[in-house]
Structures are given as C-alpha cells and as structure tokens.
Enzyme design. Structure first.
Site, PDB file in Angstrom:
ATOM      1  N   HIS A 437      -2.557  -5.302   1.959  1.00  0.00           N
ATOM      2  CA  HIS A 437      -2.467  -4.894   0.555  1.00  0.00           C
ATOM      3  C   HIS A 437      -2.559  -6.080  -0.408  1.00  0.00           C
ATOM      4  O   HIS A 437      -2.612  -5.893  -1.626  1.00  0.00           O
ATOM      5  CB  HIS A 437      -1.193  -4.080   0.308  1.00  0.00           C
ATOM      6  CG  HIS A 437       0.068  -4.879   0.228  1.00  0.00           C
ATOM      7  ND1 HIS A 437       0.963  -4.955   1.265  1.00  0.00           N
ATOM      8  CD2 HIS A 437       0.602  -5.631  -0.768  1.00  0.00           C
ATOM      9  CE1 HIS A 437       1.998  -5.708   0.911  1.00  0.00           C
ATOM     10  NE2 HIS A 437       1.799  -6.129  -0.329  1.00  0.00           N
ATOM     11  N   ASP A 484      -0.785  -2.751   7.896  1.00  0.00           N
ATOM     12  CA  ASP A 484      -0.851  -3.618   6.717  1.00  0.00           C
ATOM     13  C   ASP A 484      -1.001  -5.072   7.151  1.00  0.00           C
ATOM     14  O   ASP A 484      -0.063  -5.870   7.093  1.00  0.00           O
ATOM     15  CB  ASP A 484       0.410  -3.415   5.870  1.00  0.00           C
ATOM     16  CG  ASP A 484       0.337  -4.123   4.529  1.00  0.00           C
ATOM     17  OD1 ASP A 484      -0.782  -4.494   4.122  1.00  0.00           O
ATOM     18  OD2 ASP A 484       1.396  -4.286   3.887  1.00  0.00           O
ATOM     19  N   SER A 581       4.993 -10.591  -0.605  1.00  0.00           N
ATOM     20  CA  SER A 581       4.077  -9.857   0.271  1.00  0.00           C
ATOM     21  C   SER A 581       3.119 -10.789   1.008  1.00  0.00           C
ATOM     22  O   SER A 581       2.615 -11.762   0.440  1.00  0.00           O
ATOM     23  CB  SER A 581       3.264  -8.853  -0.543  1.00  0.00           C
ATOM     24  OG  SER A 581       4.041  -7.743  -0.915  1.00  0.00           O
TER      25      SER A 581
END
Length: 639
Positions: A437, A484, A581
C-alpha cells in the site's frame, strides 16, 4: 494502511498511509525433548507397543503438529543438508555442481571414481537415491569399497574400511551405537524401514571363527540417521577401542511381515514404521525419517529441545553446527552423553576425515556467501545530535525512543514525489521490502533514502538511490490489506552491478525462510517516522520493542488473513502508527542475527488497547521473494 473498522474506508482518502504489525505463525507450543536411548530386547516386538496416554501428553504433541507428518525433510523446522535446498517447505536435492569447491577433500565413490568433494557425491546420492560414497582418498580406481554386513545368526554388524593400501574388516563396537546408526545399517542392506531394535553381545558369543579373528579392534560409529550408508557416518577406528574390552553392536532389521496385528502401535512414524512411545522425543532418530523427534512438548533424558519442538541429541550441543533454527543449540555447552554405552567425551577421529567435518565446512561456506543481519557495530552508537533538536522531538513510533543516527542500518525511507510517508527494509543486493500500500507501479516517482535519520535533512552517511522497478504482490487486495508486500528494485550504479555505494552505515537484514523461526512473546523491534496518537509527526527515526502475539484472529476476527501477524502490547503502550507503514519489524535470533520478521501494514487506530498492530509476515512470502530476487540475494540458510 491502518484500518478503523467503519472508519476504514474513510481513511483510504486521507493523505497519509497507516501502519501494520505481524502475526507469528506458531503452529505448535514449545516442544521439549528428553533423550533416552530406547533399546528393546532382541527381537521381542511386543516391546514396541504401548498405550500409555500420559506419555503422549508429557512428550509428544500437540496433535495439530503430529497431523502434519513432519520429517527431517520439513525445512520449516530443521535445516536442509548442504547438498539439499529448501523448496516450498521441503528439502530437495541440489545439482552436484552447486556444492562448494574450496577447502574440500576428494572422495571415492562406489563406482571407483574420484569426486571433488563429499558434498558433490552426496548430492549425486540424493538424486539417485542410492549410496554412492565409499571413503575419502585420492586413489580410487583399484581400491576396494566400503561394505557393511550383518551376521544372520547373531545380528552382529561388521564393516570393511578401505584405506590407501587395501583396507580392513572390523566389527562395530557398542560405543556410540544407537537406533539411528542401526537404521542406516539396515537400510544399506535393503530394509527400507531400517531397524526394529538393537542390542549388544560379548565378542566370545560369536560362533564364527573367522569373525573372531576380526576382534583385535572394533569401530565406533556415530550416525545422525539421514545417511544412506554407515560409510557416511563418523567412524572412530581401532586405536580408540579394543574389542576384547568392549561389547559389540547387533541389530534386528525391521521386517513388515513381523508387524503386530490387532494391537495398537506405540507411535506410527510418517514412513509407517512403528516404534515405542519411549523412543520418541529422545533426540535419536528411531523412525529413520526423524518424525519421532519433530513434534515434542518435552524431551527425554539429556536431549535438548529447540523452540520449534524438535529434539536434538546431547552431542549436537556446541558442535559448531546450528541445528535449532535460531542457533540456540550453539549457545549451549557440549553435553556428552553417557547413555547407550557412551563416553563422557567425544572420541577423536584421527584416522578418517570426518564426513561431519566436511558437512560443517560446506554449510559454513554456503552461509558465508551472504552477509546479513549483523550491523556495523563500529558506528551503531555514533551520536552527532544537536541538543536543541533533541528537546523538540515528537515520538512517532507510539511508545518509542529516538534512535542514534546510524543505529538501524537496514531502515530506509520510501520517498514519493519528495514526500516520505513510508519506510522499508534493505534486504541486500538491489532490493528493498516494503508494504504494497506504500507504492504504485510508477518507479520514476520513487527514491529510496538509506541511512536517513532526520526526515527532512540528509546526513553524511545518507545515500539516495533511484528505483528501477516495483514488484507489488500479484494478490494484494487494497480493501483488506491481504498480501500487503512489495519489492523495490533499485537502479544499478553506472557501469557496475551493485546499486548502493560502499557505506559503513548500510547493512542488509536477513529474510526468514520459516514461519517457525520466532515464537510468540519473542521481543522484536519496530522503527519508523510514523505519527503519534495525537497525529503529530517527528523529524527523527524512532524505535521501540514489541512482543510477538499469537492467535490474532481473536482481536480482528474475519479481518485477519493468512500472511498477517500481530505484535505490540495489548495495553496499547507500544505500537506502530501512520507513517510507519512498510517499515521493518526485526527479530534477533540466539546468535545475534537479525531477521525481517514483519512489515508494518495496518491496525485499529494507533496504540489502542486490545488491538495490537498487524504486520505482513515476511516468512509467509519467502518463496515469492526468492522468485523475484533469486537465490543468492536473500537466502542465508537452506540455500
């Protein structure tokens, strides 16, 4: 991205990316191995049967582990041999030309040909499924070959040991003899399930006068159980053991026609052989495929239990060869067994070049080809910080503390259009791992910053590298954050094959191949430039310790999918957050080697009690990573 149940969709439109934590894929509780040599009287097969439930509860288990049919080929729990490599969780044969060629000893095969190394010939044996190794030596053409025989009347084991001139016949001593060696002897003689039991006799019980002439000395043989011939075991020769003072080894080979009918098998091996419960979890390969040692809650006697539940023989401790995935066995002091006629010390092996030594040399060479997981300690504690800047820092890893400028040497910043919203981890070569992502299939929009400490300002060790290509996992789902994970391929330097300049502040982190390498409650570290719970950001790289948490489904239910894992504190005091992230969750094994165990992915807000961070579990994607990067780029073990 972090998700907030109903607010999940709303957050998709926010200008920042959010965080994740990994789940430890613990399939079995800690297993323990007690080592006790189980010798059944010869040849009373009734001793192979028992229904003692308490023994199952105390040693074998849990049931879900046993149901998997794990053996020595299950490289998620054990290491492959140097002539094998781990493919999709199973040890497979390598081509012989993949074996090391330096610091090796020439060997002779059963075809009387000379081979470059023990590893090369064992790779051939692995592919042909036949014993190929005879002995170490330079001259092979006219020399006799190694041979094993079993006396049909007494079960006494006899070997022929070739040497530079001719060779000599010897009986096998009681010393070191156990079911692992007996299995090898019987398989060599054509019994696929190995030995039924072992025993010992005095030399004067041999009725064959020709055999009695061999009893001036005898050979002590130590096997692991994987060998196809006693020639492949460690053999200690005559100067060490005088047969007149010792008992001799005997064996009864396992014959399926003698299998018990209408009675319960104590333990059924994966290869269908039956052994007694007392032979399980003792560190000795009684089954012949090691399935009796793979799923253990405890170990018998003085055997040693790895955290993965595999039991090791006491002789495996401190022998300069890792057997537990995390290297724990090499931190232990050698524990020389006195059982099974053993000695309080390992015998020296002066006459033969030991196959075990050759195996250790080959493994060391293969492992040394890739250097990862060890930071440059010369600069890890360097501090070049302005005191005025420290006072204004804002913590972004919730509950974290500021790192030193060159402390986390595999941490990278992923910059998109001059903005840093994500981190990543350098895994060596030209490769960085991050969250799917965090990136788009537009490599020109991205730059990777190495050794960045202050987010808005490069330091002396910072290196900025352009991106060649971005590989997003083909099954990534942006709605659920399944799969992910993404690989960033860096551009090479002009006229060179490398992508990063030599830099003392840049080191690669290792990629784990097994989801069993670290267990629940293991302490690991997270790092990044993420937001605080208040939504503010810090200019400095922060880090924090978190604990691996099992059974994450209980927190996230149907939002939790395979390939995800959890870490943090259930009280919410430590967590990753928006802006972290793609960053690394790194765990260290018992020998101090660091592995990229997780990638920050998503979670329920930041630091919310009862909702630990969710991470992409890197080991779950090992085969995909290897398929993109190649063998040599990321495989430290089982290569």
């Amino acid at each position: 991205m972090r998700s907030l149940s109903i607010l999940h969709l709303i957050l998709l439109f926010l200008p920042f990316q959010m965080v994740c934590v990994l789940r430890t894929h613990q399939e079995a509780e800690d297993l323990g191995l007690e080592q006790s040599l189980s010798i059944t009287p010869l040849p009373n097969f009734s001793n192979l049967v028992t229904t003692k439930a308490p023994e199952i509860e105390n040693f074998l288990g849990p049931p879900e582990c046993l149901e998997k049919g794990l053996t020595r080929e299950s490289c998620g729990l054990v290491f492959c041999l140097p002539w094998q490599r781990c493919l999709h969780g199973r040890c497979s044969c390598k081509p012989p030309n993949m074996c090391p060629i330096k610091n090796v000893t020439k060997v002779c095969g059963h075809d009387n040909r000379k081979y470059r190394s023990f590893c090369q010939l064992m790779a051939l044996s692995c592919l042909t499924k036949r014993p190929q190794f005879s002995h170490f030596g330079e001259t092979c053409e006219d020399n006799p070959r190694f041979n094993t025989s079993i006396n049909p009347d007494t079960g006494a084991v006899q070997v022929f040991l070739p040497n530079s001139s001719s060779g000599e016949e010897m009986m096998v001593c009681r010393k070191q003899w156990n079911m692992a060696a007996a299995n090898v002897a019987c398989k060599e003689r054509g019994y696929p399930l190995g030995a039924a039991n072992i025993s010992f006799i005095n030399f004067n019980m041999l009725r064959n006068s020709s055999a009695q002439n061999l009893l001036t000395y005898c050979a002590a043989i130590k096997c692991q159980g994987y060998e196809a011939s006693l020639a492949e075991c460690v053999i200690h020769r005559k100067e060490m053991w005088k047969a007149e003072q010792k008992k001799l080894a005997t064996v009864t080979c396992y014959n399926e026609s003698l299998a018990l009918e209408g009675e319960e098998c104590g333990f059924k091996c994966v290869n269908t052989k039956c052994v007694s419960l007392s032979q399980t979890c003792d560190g000795i390969d009684d089954c012949g495929d090691r399935s009796d040692e793979m799923c253990c809650k405890r170990c018998r006697g003085d055997s040693f239990r790895c955290k993965t539940g595999v039991c090791l023989h006491a002789d495996s401790l401190g022998d300069n060869q890792m057997d537990c995935l995390d290297g724990e066995d090499e931190k232990m002091k050698p524990n020389f067994s006195t059982r099974s006629g053993g000695s309080n010390r390992r015998p020296s092996n002066q006459d033969y070049v030991s196959p075990q030594k050759e195996t250790t040399t080959s493994r060391f060479y293969l492992e040394s080809k890739l250097s990862c997981g060890i930071p440059n300690m010369d600069i890890v504690n360097d501090e070049v910080v302005d005191d005025r800047e420290i006072a204004t820092r804002v913590k972004r890893v919730v509950g974290g503390i500021p790192s030193n400028p060159t402390q986390i040497q595999w941490q990278v910043a992923v910059e998109e259009n001059r903005k840093i919203d994500c981190g990543g981890a350098y895994i060596g070569g030209c490769w960085v791992l991050t969250a799917a992502h965090c990136v788009r299939p537009k490599p020109r929009a991205f730059w990777i910053k190495f050794s960045l400490w202050k987010k808005s300002r490069a330091q002396g060790t910072t290196d900025i590298v352009p991106v060649q290509e971005i590989h997003i996992h083909p099954s990534y789902d942006a709605r659920t954050y399944e799969n992910d994970i993404a690989l960033i391929q860096l551009k090479t330097l002009p006229f060179e094959e490398r992508c990063v300049e030599e830099n003392p502040a840049i080191r690669a982190v290792c990629v784990p191949w097994s989801p069993h390498l670290f267990q629940a409650n293991h302490t690991c570290t997270i790092s990044g430039w993420g937001r605080t719970a208040a939504g503010r950001g810090s200019q400095y790289l922060l880090w924090a310790n978190v604990s691996l948490i099992s059974n994450c489904e209980r927190f996230y239910r149907n939002r939790f999918h395979p390939g995800m894992m959890c870490a943090g504190d259930l009280d919410g005091s430590v967590d990753s957050c928006q802006g972290d992230s793609g960053g690394p969750l790194v765990c260290q094994d018992e020998l101090g080697v660091s592995y990229l165990w997780g990638i920050v992915s998503w979670g329920e807000q930041c630091g919310k009690a009862g909702f630990p961070g969710v991470y992409t579990q890197v080991a779950h994607y090992f085969e995909w990573i290897r398929s993109i990067t190649g063998w040599s780029a990321i495989t430290k073990f089982n290569s």
